[in-house]
Motif scaffolding. Structure first.
Motif, PDB file in Angstrom:
ATOM      1  N   LEU A 142       0.793  -1.233   0.000  1.00  0.00           N
ATOM      2  CA  LEU A 142       0.000   0.000   0.000  1.00  0.00           C
ATOM      3  C   LEU A 142       0.822   1.277   0.000  1.00  0.00           C
ATOM      4  O   LEU A 142       0.274   2.368  -0.167  1.00  0.00           O
ATOM      5  CB  LEU A 142      -0.971   0.012   1.176  1.00  0.00           C
ATOM      6  CG  LEU A 142      -2.394  -0.414   0.850  1.00  0.00           C
ATOM      7  CD1 LEU A 142      -3.096   0.576  -0.054  1.00  0.00           C
ATOM      8  CD2 LEU A 142      -2.462  -1.805   0.249  1.00  0.00           C
ATOM      9  N   HIS A 143       2.109   1.180   0.275  1.00  0.00           N
ATOM     10  CA  HIS A 143       2.967   2.370   0.227  1.00  0.00           C
ATOM     11  C   HIS A 143       2.460   3.485   1.155  1.00  0.00           C
ATOM     12  O   HIS A 143       2.622   4.650   0.845  1.00  0.00           O
ATOM     13  CB  HIS A 143       3.049   2.945  -1.196  1.00  0.00           C
ATOM     14  CG  HIS A 143       3.756   2.088  -2.176  1.00  0.00           C
ATOM     15  ND1 HIS A 143       4.868   2.510  -2.877  1.00  0.00           N
ATOM     16  CD2 HIS A 143       3.509   0.836  -2.607  1.00  0.00           C
ATOM     17  CE1 HIS A 143       5.261   1.549  -3.708  1.00  0.00           C
ATOM     18  NE2 HIS A 143       4.449   0.527  -3.548  1.00  0.00           N
ATOM     19  N   ARG A 144       1.889   3.141   2.280  1.00  0.00           N
ATOM     20  CA  ARG A 144       1.553   4.133   3.294  1.00  0.00           C
ATOM     21  C   ARG A 144       1.153   3.403   4.578  1.00  0.00           C
ATOM     22  O   ARG A 144       0.955   2.184   4.575  1.00  0.00           O
ATOM     23  CB  ARG A 144       0.477   5.113   2.853  1.00  0.00           C
ATOM     24  CG  ARG A 144      -0.826   4.628   2.390  1.00  0.00           C
ATOM     25  CD  ARG A 144      -1.735   5.786   1.923  1.00  0.00           C
ATOM     26  NE  ARG A 144      -1.643   6.942   2.780  1.00  0.00           N
ATOM     27  CZ  ARG A 144      -1.050   8.102   2.420  1.00  0.00           C
ATOM     28  NH1 ARG A 144      -0.531   8.254   1.232  1.00  0.00           N
ATOM     29  NH2 ARG A 144      -0.997   9.108   3.266  1.00  0.00           N
ATOM     30  N   THR A 145       1.045   4.159   5.676  1.00  0.00           N
ATOM     31  CA  THR A 145       0.722   3.582   6.969  1.00  0.00           C
ATOM     32  C   THR A 145      -0.790   3.444   7.111  1.00  0.00           C
ATOM     33  O   THR A 145      -1.516   4.437   7.078  1.00  0.00           O
ATOM     34  CB  THR A 145       1.255   4.464   8.111  1.00  0.00           C
ATOM     35  OG1 THR A 145       2.655   4.674   7.911  1.00  0.00           O
ATOM     36  CG2 THR A 145       1.024   3.815   9.461  1.00  0.00           C
ATOM     37  N   ILE A 146      -1.253   2.201   7.263  1.00  0.00           N
ATOM     38  CA  ILE A 146      -2.673   1.914   7.454  1.00  0.00           C
ATOM     39  C   ILE A 146      -2.775   0.817   8.511  1.00  0.00           C
ATOM     40  O   ILE A 146      -2.029  -0.164   8.466  1.00  0.00           O
ATOM     41  CB  ILE A 146      -3.338   1.450   6.144  1.00  0.00           C
ATOM     42  CG1 ILE A 146      -3.071   2.442   5.009  1.00  0.00           C
ATOM     43  CG2 ILE A 146      -4.838   1.249   6.325  1.00  0.00           C
ATOM     44  CD1 ILE A 146      -3.485   1.940   3.641  1.00  0.00           C
TER      45      ILE A 146
ATOM     46  N   VAL B 225       2.899  -0.321   5.808  1.00  0.00           N
ATOM     47  CA  VAL B 225       3.933   0.666   6.136  1.00  0.00           C
ATOM     48  C   VAL B 225       4.252   1.517   4.912  1.00  0.00           C
ATOM     49  O   VAL B 225       3.943   1.140   3.784  1.00  0.00           O
ATOM     50  CB  VAL B 225       5.226  -0.018   6.629  1.00  0.00           C
ATOM     51  CG1 VAL B 225       4.987  -0.751   7.926  1.00  0.00           C
ATOM     52  CG2 VAL B 225       5.787  -0.945   5.564  1.00  0.00           C
ATOM     53  N   PRO B 226       4.878   2.677   5.118  1.00  0.00           N
ATOM     54  CA  PRO B 226       5.288   3.490   3.978  1.00  0.00           C
ATOM     55  C   PRO B 226       6.391   2.814   3.166  1.00  0.00           C
ATOM     56  O   PRO B 226       7.101   1.947   3.661  1.00  0.00           O
ATOM     57  CB  PRO B 226       5.793   4.791   4.607  1.00  0.00           C
ATOM     58  CG  PRO B 226       5.795   4.594   6.064  1.00  0.00           C
ATOM     59  CD  PRO B 226       5.215   3.278   6.392  1.00  0.00           C
TER      60      PRO B 226
ATOM     61  N   ALA C 154      10.438   8.296   9.686  1.00  0.00           N
ATOM     62  CA  ALA C 154      10.752   8.893   8.391  1.00  0.00           C
ATOM     63  C   ALA C 154      12.224   8.677   8.102  1.00  0.00           C
ATOM     64  O   ALA C 154      13.080   8.942   8.953  1.00  0.00           O
ATOM     65  CB  ALA C 154      10.416  10.375   8.393  1.00  0.00           C
ATOM     66  N   SER C 155      12.541   8.188   6.909  1.00  0.00           N
ATOM     67  CA  SER C 155      13.944   8.054   6.543  1.00  0.00           C
ATOM     68  C   SER C 155      14.481   9.399   6.054  1.00  0.00           C
ATOM     69  O   SER C 155      13.728  10.310   5.722  1.00  0.00           O
ATOM     70  CB  SER C 155      14.129   6.972   5.481  1.00  0.00           C
ATOM     71  OG  SER C 155      13.397   7.275   4.322  1.00  0.00           O
ATOM     72  N   GLY C 156      15.799   9.514   6.064  1.00  0.00           N
ATOM     73  CA  GLY C 156      16.420  10.773   5.685  1.00  0.00           C
ATOM     74  C   GLY C 156      17.045  11.459   6.884  1.00  0.00           C
ATOM     75  O   GLY C 156      16.912  11.013   8.024  1.00  0.00           O
ATOM     76  N   ARG C 157      17.715  12.558   6.618  1.00  0.00           N
ATOM     77  CA  ARG C 157      18.321  13.356   7.687  1.00  0.00           C
ATOM     78  C   ARG C 157      17.392  14.512   8.050  1.00  0.00           C
ATOM     79  O   ARG C 157      16.868  15.189   7.167  1.00  0.00           O
ATOM     80  CB  ARG C 157      19.683  13.902   7.251  1.00  0.00           C
ATOM     81  CG  ARG C 157      20.770  12.849   7.202  1.00  0.00           C
ATOM     82  CD  ARG C 157      22.138  13.484   7.022  1.00  0.00           C
ATOM     83  NE  ARG C 157      23.205  12.508   7.095  1.00  0.00           N
ATOM     84  CZ  ARG C 157      23.784  12.114   8.225  1.00  0.00           C
ATOM     85  NH1 ARG C 157      23.390  12.623   9.379  1.00  0.00           N
ATOM     86  NH2 ARG C 157      24.755  11.232   8.196  1.00  0.00           N
ATOM     87  N   HIS C 158      17.208  14.733   9.349  1.00  0.00           N
ATOM     88  CA  HIS C 158      16.307  15.767   9.839  1.00  0.00           C
ATOM     89  C   HIS C 158      16.993  16.520  10.982  1.00  0.00           C
ATOM     90  O   HIS C 158      17.793  15.929  11.727  1.00  0.00           O
ATOM     91  CB  HIS C 158      14.990  15.158  10.322  1.00  0.00           C
ATOM     92  CG  HIS C 158      14.370  14.226   9.314  1.00  0.00           C
ATOM     93  ND1 HIS C 158      13.697  14.685   8.214  1.00  0.00           N
ATOM     94  CD2 HIS C 158      14.361  12.869   9.239  1.00  0.00           C
ATOM     95  CE1 HIS C 158      13.282  13.647   7.500  1.00  0.00           C
ATOM     96  NE2 HIS C 158      13.673  12.540   8.100  1.00  0.00           N
ATOM     97  N   PRO C 159      16.718  17.808  11.155  1.00  0.00           N
ATOM     98  CA  PRO C 159      17.353  18.563  12.246  1.00  0.00           C
ATOM     99  C   PRO C 159      17.057  17.929  13.604  1.00  0.00           C
ATOM    100  O   PRO C 159      15.980  17.400  13.840  1.00  0.00           O
ATOM    101  CB  PRO C 159      16.716  19.946  12.129  1.00  0.00           C
ATOM    102  CG  PRO C 159      16.278  20.052  10.710  1.00  0.00           C
ATOM    103  CD  PRO C 159      15.854  18.673  10.318  1.00  0.00           C
ATOM    104  N   GLY C 160      18.015  18.030  14.520  1.00  0.00           N
ATOM    105  CA  GLY C 160      17.868  17.473  15.855  1.00  0.00           C
ATOM    106  C   GLY C 160      18.734  16.229  16.008  1.00  0.00           C
ATOM    107  O   GLY C 160      19.455  15.855  15.094  1.00  0.00           O
TER     108      GLY C 160
ATOM    109  N   PRO D 154       9.174   9.521   2.814  1.00  0.00           N
ATOM    110  CA  PRO D 154       9.349   8.072   2.846  1.00  0.00           C
ATOM    111  C   PRO D 154       9.641   7.583   4.260  1.00  0.00           C
ATOM    112  O   PRO D 154       9.990   8.373   5.147  1.00  0.00           O
ATOM    113  CB  PRO D 154      10.553   7.851   1.929  1.00  0.00           C
ATOM    114  CG  PRO D 154      11.356   9.105   2.099  1.00  0.00           C
ATOM    115  CD  PRO D 154      10.357  10.222   2.301  1.00  0.00           C
ATOM    116  N   GLY D 155       9.533   6.262   4.478  1.00  0.00           N
ATOM    117  CA  GLY D 155       9.797   5.772   5.823  1.00  0.00           C
ATOM    118  C   GLY D 155       9.841   4.264   5.922  1.00  0.00           C
ATOM    119  O   GLY D 155       9.864   3.536   4.922  1.00  0.00           O
ATOM    120  N   PHE D 156       9.838   3.792   7.158  1.00  0.00           N
ATOM    121  CA  PHE D 156       9.891   2.367   7.483  1.00  0.00           C
ATOM    122  C   PHE D 156       9.297   2.188   8.870  1.00  0.00           C
ATOM    123  O   PHE D 156       8.960   3.168   9.549  1.00  0.00           O
ATOM    124  CB  PHE D 156      11.333   1.845   7.430  1.00  0.00           C
ATOM    125  CG  PHE D 156      12.316   2.658   8.243  1.00  0.00           C
ATOM    126  CD1 PHE D 156      12.479   2.452   9.607  1.00  0.00           C
ATOM    127  CD2 PHE D 156      13.094   3.649   7.628  1.00  0.00           C
ATOM    128  CE1 PHE D 156      13.393   3.202  10.341  1.00  0.00           C
ATOM    129  CE2 PHE D 156      14.005   4.397   8.347  1.00  0.00           C
ATOM    130  CZ  PHE D 156      14.155   4.177   9.710  1.00  0.00           C
TER     131      PHE D 156
END
Length: 279
Positions: free
Chosen positions: A202-206, A218-219, A261-267, A242-244
């Motif tokens: 489904l490519h999303r959280t349900i 899951v995403p 969420a995958s990727g780099r984020h502040p904090g 995107p995510g896991f």
């Protein structure tokens, strides 16, 4: 000291051969590479990773070779299962060092059961070769019954590609699990040690209540299916974040599922400075 088992779930990576775009628009490889890097940055390393189907876009050898290279930095066991975009035969050929994929047989299904820390991961094969929709026949479900009977004293996570429930996204439900969902739910209901039914497709959280537990999708680490609940909504995807998923089982406790969420984020940034709330 409490020990927590961590099972990380990726899904729907849709890897193409290097340089080719999925749907003529998106290079999914950098997204998976970023997800793998994000997993490496987690404060606690997962005990294992499971990828719940649609590993590649067309099930070609060169696509699985690319996928293998992208997953190579993961130091923990990685468990694969097929989706409707995959080829069971090619998966076995491309990952000969993954013996759990089996060698084919009367039904050729990729179904297996492996321990991950304190939980048992049981994988079901919903693929109908040449079709987008999924199926769970009596042979596949009987295998599940037998496997669950062997692990009544362990928490269980069941993984499959096609979700065994309506998502209300019409064009995806049209290619969902066409057969076996009710029988699967009845089996799950008879086994209260099933902590979660985890799915892809489904490519999303349900999330939905299912057989006395929770079934969830899951995403994707790349593109997401558009959230549109109109019965006649067009088949479309979005570049939402995107995510896991990270499924965490504390010893003696209940499974807790986190979506990241995958990727780099502040904090991260502190809420407090020297014990005092920052004003």
């Amino acid at each position: 000291m409490t020990t927590t088992t961590l099972l990380l779930q990726l899904s729907d990576t849709h890897i193409r051969e290097p340089g080719r775009l999925a749907y003529g628009r998106i290079d999914t490889a950098p997204y998976l590479a970023e997800a793998v890097a994000s997993i490496a940055r987690l404060p606690q390393a997962p005990d294992a990773v499971v990828v719940t189907g649609d590993l590649t876009d067309f099930g070609r050898a060169v696509e699985y070779e690319h996928l293998r290279a992208l997953l190579a930095p993961l130091p923990m066991p990685v468990y694969l299962l097929p989706g409707n975009h995959d080829s069971r035969e090619q998966m076995r050929t491309s990952f000969p060092d993954h013996p759990y994929l089996g060698k084919g047989g009367n039904h050729d299904f990729i179904q297996y059961s492996v321990p991950v820390g304190d939980l048992q991961l049981i994988v079901l094969d919903t693929v109908v070769p040449g079709a987008s929709e999924g199926r769970l026949c009596s042979a596949r479900l009987q295998w599940l019954e037998t496997e669950l009977a062997r692990h009544t004293s362990r928490p269980v996570v069941i993984a499959l590609h096609h979700p065994p429930f309506r998502t209300l996204i019409g064009h995806m439900d049209d290619i969902g699990l066409r057969e076996g969902a009710e029988a699967l739910e009845a089996i799950v209901a008879r086994h209260p040690n099933v902590e979660r039914v985890i799915c892809g497709h489904l490519h999303r959280t349900i999330q939905v209540r299912f057989g006395g537990t929770i079934a969830a999708t899951v995403p994707s680490p790349a593109h997401q299916v558009r959230l549109d609940l109109a019965p006649d909504a067009a088949s479309a995807w979005m570049l939402e974040p995107p995510g896991f998923a990270l499924h965490a089982l504390p010893r003696g406790g209940r499974l807790v599922s986190h979506i990241a969420a995958s990727g780099r984020h502040p904090g991260p940034f502190p809420f407090h400075d020297g014990g005092q709330l920052i004003d």
